[in-house]
Design a protein around this motif. Structure first.
Motif, PDB file in Angstrom:
ATOM      1  N   MET A 294     -17.392  60.403   7.416  1.00  0.00           N
ATOM      2  CA  MET A 294     -15.970  60.216   7.108  1.00  0.00           C
ATOM      3  C   MET A 294     -15.822  59.068   6.105  1.00  0.00           C
ATOM      4  O   MET A 294     -16.312  57.966   6.350  1.00  0.00           O
ATOM      5  CB  MET A 294     -15.215  59.890   8.405  1.00  0.00           C
ATOM      6  CG  MET A 294     -13.755  59.576   8.204  1.00  0.00           C
ATOM      7  SD  MET A 294     -12.787  59.636   9.738  1.00  0.00           S
ATOM      8  CE  MET A 294     -13.455  58.279  10.662  1.00  0.00           C
ATOM      9  N   ASP A 295     -15.155  59.330   4.988  1.00  0.00           N
ATOM     10  CA  ASP A 295     -14.888  58.267   4.016  1.00  0.00           C
ATOM     11  C   ASP A 295     -13.727  57.434   4.549  1.00  0.00           C
ATOM     12  O   ASP A 295     -12.626  57.950   4.755  1.00  0.00           O
ATOM     13  CB  ASP A 295     -14.536  58.898   2.661  1.00  0.00           C
ATOM     14  CG  ASP A 295     -14.156  57.835   1.633  1.00  0.00           C
ATOM     15  OD1 ASP A 295     -14.332  56.629   1.919  1.00  0.00           O
ATOM     16  OD2 ASP A 295     -13.673  58.220   0.547  1.00  0.00           O
ATOM     17  N   LEU A 296     -13.962  56.144   4.756  1.00  0.00           N
ATOM     18  CA  LEU A 296     -12.913  55.285   5.312  1.00  0.00           C
ATOM     19  C   LEU A 296     -11.889  54.858   4.257  1.00  0.00           C
ATOM     20  O   LEU A 296     -10.902  54.204   4.596  1.00  0.00           O
ATOM     21  CB  LEU A 296     -13.534  54.053   5.978  1.00  0.00           C
ATOM     22  CG  LEU A 296     -14.339  54.308   7.255  1.00  0.00           C
ATOM     23  CD1 LEU A 296     -14.876  52.988   7.820  1.00  0.00           C
ATOM     24  CD2 LEU A 296     -13.500  55.010   8.316  1.00  0.00           C
ATOM     25  N   GLU A 297     -12.138  55.197   3.032  1.00  0.00           N
ATOM     26  CA  GLU A 297     -11.198  54.876   1.946  1.00  0.00           C
ATOM     27  C   GLU A 297     -10.886  53.385   1.898  1.00  0.00           C
ATOM     28  O   GLU A 297      -9.746  52.982   1.679  1.00  0.00           O
ATOM     29  CB  GLU A 297      -9.900  55.685   2.097  1.00  0.00           C
ATOM     30  CG  GLU A 297     -10.126  57.190   2.046  1.00  0.00           C
ATOM     31  CD  GLU A 297      -8.856  57.985   2.375  1.00  0.00           C
ATOM     32  OE1 GLU A 297      -7.752  57.465   2.168  1.00  0.00           O
ATOM     33  OE2 GLU A 297      -8.998  59.130   2.839  1.00  0.00           O
ATOM     34  N   LEU A 298     -11.939  52.580   2.090  1.00  0.00           N
ATOM     35  CA  LEU A 298     -11.755  51.125   2.031  1.00  0.00           C
ATOM     36  C   LEU A 298     -12.203  50.545   0.691  1.00  0.00           C
ATOM     37  O   LEU A 298     -12.109  49.336   0.475  1.00  0.00           O
ATOM     38  CB  LEU A 298     -12.521  50.447   3.174  1.00  0.00           C
ATOM     39  CG  LEU A 298     -11.879  50.548   4.568  1.00  0.00           C
ATOM     40  CD1 LEU A 298     -12.853  50.096   5.659  1.00  0.00           C
ATOM     41  CD2 LEU A 298     -10.594  49.727   4.640  1.00  0.00           C
ATOM     42  N   GLY A 299     -12.694  51.388  -0.200  1.00  0.00           N
ATOM     43  CA  GLY A 299     -13.188  50.925  -1.513  1.00  0.00           C
ATOM     44  C   GLY A 299     -12.117  50.146  -2.261  1.00  0.00           C
ATOM     45  O   GLY A 299     -10.995  50.634  -2.407  1.00  0.00           O
ATOM     46  N   GLY A 300     -12.443  48.924  -2.697  1.00  0.00           N
ATOM     47  CA  GLY A 300     -11.514  48.101  -3.472  1.00  0.00           C
ATOM     48  C   GLY A 300     -10.490  47.348  -2.645  1.00  0.00           C
ATOM     49  O   GLY A 300      -9.791  46.471  -3.160  1.00  0.00           O
ATOM     50  N   LYS A 301     -10.402  47.660  -1.356  1.00  0.00           N
ATOM     51  CA  LYS A 301      -9.436  46.933  -0.508  1.00  0.00           C
ATOM     52  C   LYS A 301      -9.904  45.488  -0.327  1.00  0.00           C
ATOM     53  O   LYS A 301     -11.106  45.208  -0.294  1.00  0.00           O
ATOM     54  CB  LYS A 301      -9.329  47.586   0.880  1.00  0.00           C
ATOM     55  CG  LYS A 301      -8.895  49.037   0.845  1.00  0.00           C
ATOM     56  CD  LYS A 301      -7.397  49.172   0.804  1.00  0.00           C
ATOM     57  CE  LYS A 301      -6.979  50.620   0.941  1.00  0.00           C
ATOM     58  NZ  LYS A 301      -5.675  50.905   0.399  1.00  0.00           N
ATOM     59  N   VAL A 302      -8.939  44.585  -0.159  1.00  0.00           N
ATOM     60  CA  VAL A 302      -9.259  43.175   0.068  1.00  0.00           C
ATOM     61  C   VAL A 302      -9.000  42.850   1.541  1.00  0.00           C
ATOM     62  O   VAL A 302      -7.883  43.020   2.028  1.00  0.00           O
ATOM     63  CB  VAL A 302      -8.394  42.261  -0.830  1.00  0.00           C
ATOM     64  CG1 VAL A 302      -8.597  40.792  -0.463  1.00  0.00           C
ATOM     65  CG2 VAL A 302      -8.734  42.503  -2.298  1.00  0.00           C
TER      66      VAL A 302
END
Ligand SMILES: NC(=O)c1ccc[n+]([C@@H]2O[C@H](COP(=O)([O-])OP(=O)(O)OC[C@H]3O[C@@H](n4cnc5c(N)ncnc54)[C@H](OP(=O)(O)O)[C@@H]3O)[C@@H](O)[C@H]2O)c1
Length: 259
Positions: free
Chosen positions: A1-9
């Motif tokens: 599952m991609d957590l879609e946290l890429g680039g989040k701070v």
């Protein structure tokens, strides 16, 4: 599952060791940008270096989270670096569980400053940035004593119960702004604090974990792994937990008597 946290701070207090460090590594592997703080500069820098070697964009700032001005500087440093905040994990803490009669005012005050007021202040400081980002996620790391306080568990169980009330009240208030607020209630999980305890008592950390699991009767029969904690918190921070707010989730191998 991609957590879609890429680039989040994401800001993680107490990220130099134990559960916070495991979470930071998990977040780095998900492509998030991570700000860590702790009091001890040496361990903080060592953890930050390891995270950078793993490819992380990491900010490490020496901070005593129980001091208001230092909290302010930590949040400001992250905003100055990345211009936004998407997540906050109030993780810094220490074990403090003694019989009631042995806990004086100074000990109550110190525990509440570290575990309650620090979370209040960090949440207050990041709030405008979460709003500006159009929403976000706050995770308060507590202990199972918050729901099920036992004998000889003060001051921590009381500070943790306050953290659970803060979690629920904030989730109600911030939900309309798209900000989710949850708590993770830790049972017994492998971390730096147990390694130090084992060393101080002259036993191997493996022997200590085996004893802890046996003595406390953890249904899954073992102490948890820091990575298992990190997986749960990373999920709660992620958009994949987009409809989860106001919960206090036990991560304890079934140990807590409370659901
Ligand atoms: N592991 C468990 O079994 C367990 C059980 C119940 C609850 N918890 C909770 O889970 C959280 C993480 O615990 P852990 O087991 O990972 O502990 P740990 O291995 O001792 O790590 C604690 C981290 O918090 C930092 N810290 C402590 N006081 C701080 C302060 N005043 N300001 C800033 N940073 C501070 C420490 O760095 P410095 O010392 O350098 O500041 C370290 O990075 C804590 O809130 C703890 O109470 C853990």
């Amino acid at each position: 599952m991609d957590l879609e946290l890429g680039g989040k701070v994401v800001l993680v207090t107490g990220g130099s060791d134990g559960l916070g460090a495991a979470l930071a590594l998990r977040l780095v592997r998900e492509g998030a940008r991570v700000a860590l703080c702790a009091r001890g500069a040496e361990r903080l820098e060592a953890t930050a270096s390891a995270l950078r070697e793993a490819g992380g964009d990491v900010l490490a700032q020496v901070t005593d989270i129980s001091r208001a001005q230092e909290v302010e500087r930590f949040v400001e440093a992250a905003v100055a670096r990345w211009g936004r905040v998407d997540g906050l994990v109030n993780n810094a803490g220490t074990a403090a569980a003694r019989p009631f009669a042995e806990v004086d005012d100074a000990a109550w005050e110190a525990d509440l400053q570290l575990k309650l007021f620090a979370a209040v202040r960090t949440a207050r400081r990041v709030l405008p940035h979460l709003r500006a980002a159009g929403g976000g996620s706050i995770v308060n790391v507590l202990a199972i004593g918050a729901k099920a306080p036992g004998a000889h568990s003060m001051p921590s169980s009381v500070s943790r119960a306050a953290g659970m009330a803060l979690t629920k009240a904030l989730s109600k208030e911030l939900g309309p702004a798209g900000i989710r607020v949850n708590a993770v209630l830790v049972g017994l999980i492998e971390s730096g604090q147990w390694e130090r305890k084992a060393e101080a008592s002259g036993q191997s950390v493996e022997a200590l974990y085996t004893k802890l699991a046996k003595d406390s009767g953890i249904p899954l029969g073992r102490v948890g792994k820091a990575e298992e904690f990190a997986d749960v918190v990373a999920f709660l921070l992620s958009p994949r937990a987009g409809y989860v707010s106001g919960t206090a989730l036990n991560v304890d191998g079934g140990l807590s008597p409370a659901v």
